[in-house]
Design an enzyme around this catalytic site. Sequence first.
Site, PDB file in Angstrom:
ATOM      1  N   GLU A 196      48.905  49.035 -44.546  1.00 20.31           N
ATOM      2  CA  GLU A 196      47.851  49.328 -45.529  1.00 20.31           C
ATOM      3  C   GLU A 196      48.118  50.636 -46.254  1.00 20.31           C
ATOM      4  O   GLU A 196      47.823  50.783 -47.435  1.00 20.31           O
ATOM      5  CB  GLU A 196      46.494  49.374 -44.823  1.00 20.31           C
ATOM      6  N   ASP A 237      48.511  50.970 -39.007  1.00 17.35           N
ATOM      7  CA  ASP A 237      49.402  52.035 -39.465  1.00 17.35           C
ATOM      8  C   ASP A 237      48.614  53.284 -39.845  1.00 17.35           C
ATOM      9  O   ASP A 237      47.413  53.231 -40.129  1.00 17.35           O
ATOM     10  CB  ASP A 237      50.267  51.572 -40.630  1.00 17.35           C
TER      11      ASP A 237
END
Length: 495
Positions: free
Chosen positions: A199, A134
């Site tokens: 994250e 991400d």
Amino acid sequence: MSSATTPRPWRRRLLRGSLGVLALLGVLIGIAVVNTLTTRSQQIEVEAFEPLPVDDAEAIGRLSEAIRIPTISPEDPADFDPAPFISFHALLERSFPLVHAQLEREVVSDYSLMYRWQGADPNAAPIILTAHMDVVPVSDPAVWSHPPFAAEQAEGFLWGRGTMDDKGALMAILEAAEAMLAAGITPPRTVYLCFGHDEELQGTGTGAVEMAKLLHARGVEAEFVLDEGTGITVGLFPAVDQPVAVIGLSEKGSATIELVVELEGGHSSAPPDQTAVGILAAAVARVEAEQLPGSLDGPFRQTLATIGPEMHGPLKLVATNLWLFAPIMTRALLAAPTTASSVRTTTAVTVIEGGVKANVLPTRARALVNHRINAGDTVEGVVAHVRDAVDDPRVQVTLVVGNDVPRISDAEAPAFTTIARALREVNPEVLVAPGLFVAAADARHYVGVAEQVYRLSAFFITKQDVPRYHGIDERLALDQYAGMIQFYGRIMQAP
């Protein structure tokens, strides 16, 4: 002899005391000089190695495809869009067919990916390599030199969100694994590849948490985890001519603290002495003015001790004799924002809200203050410090979220040497030192399944590159990506 020419007793004592101090100072300086001259380099000697056969241009092409998929972790988790992550999974399957044919793969927490690669020695402790798929949102694509999700190549760089943080590492790990499989190379140890999908959600992500839980439930006791960290710095360490890679033994903790002022409203024509916004502004100013003190305690002292022998000029004398010069070094580092974060818990006012209209007294004003906690400090201590700095009962001080500094890993462990050796094999000019990662990473979730947890990003960064993390014009040098792939290959082939 007259009293005019005879020193008085107090003057004699003062003279003897001054001479004693000067003599002691001379002895200390002499010891420091000898210590500096006899201190030897702590860098690992390395030899040439056989690189993995990788088509660098094709590898850049696959990374470019990955950058074009906007796997964004939004500010509000409720706005999460799964479609790009599904597309990203499909891209990985197309790009790395041997990995997906020969490694065990699991989808965890809906979109995170965990791979298991059985090693040649089933009795050897496994290793875990982590990265995340991400990326953070882009507030204004128009201010970028190149569109953030176009993956354009220009000026020797691949431009785009995720090149540095952290798709570059994720794709490089898989490139190395694919090349090893194609060459018939089996890793000596079992390798776990853990790629989180959230994250960047800063404390609310579940991917790494769930993967670590699975590994723990299965009794995995890894020798080490290697996750993202500080890049290989160029020109960021004073009095050092070579690039410096700091392997994070831990990472800073964090504490986000909310300041709130609530008052009765009314018309701006009859204001009180201070509005809610004014009270909050004064509190914020006090918090910024009352910075937490700096300290060399913790991993950064090890950084200086390791890099000290490589320095030149007066700073070499200081860095190789911290027993004497620690206060001087601390003050020097606190003088610049790029180094101050290494030796203190930082304070950053990141959000401020209050008021709805120019002629309406605000009933509520709010600010968020983000702290990155240095080794030796705690969340509890930071909250107490902010309350003392605010010193105003009209201001509510509340901890929103906080994490203390995770367990500090060992710079003397064989696993640290494995990473340092791999880095210097690929980049012999690079100096390697232990230290503290000043940001946060998924690594902290794996402390229960690995003996050692380290943090390092294997690309080079300059002072100008630091704002690109989560900022504008994120980019990766095209000629560095091949080195990243070889680095992870050396890690996975290490005994």
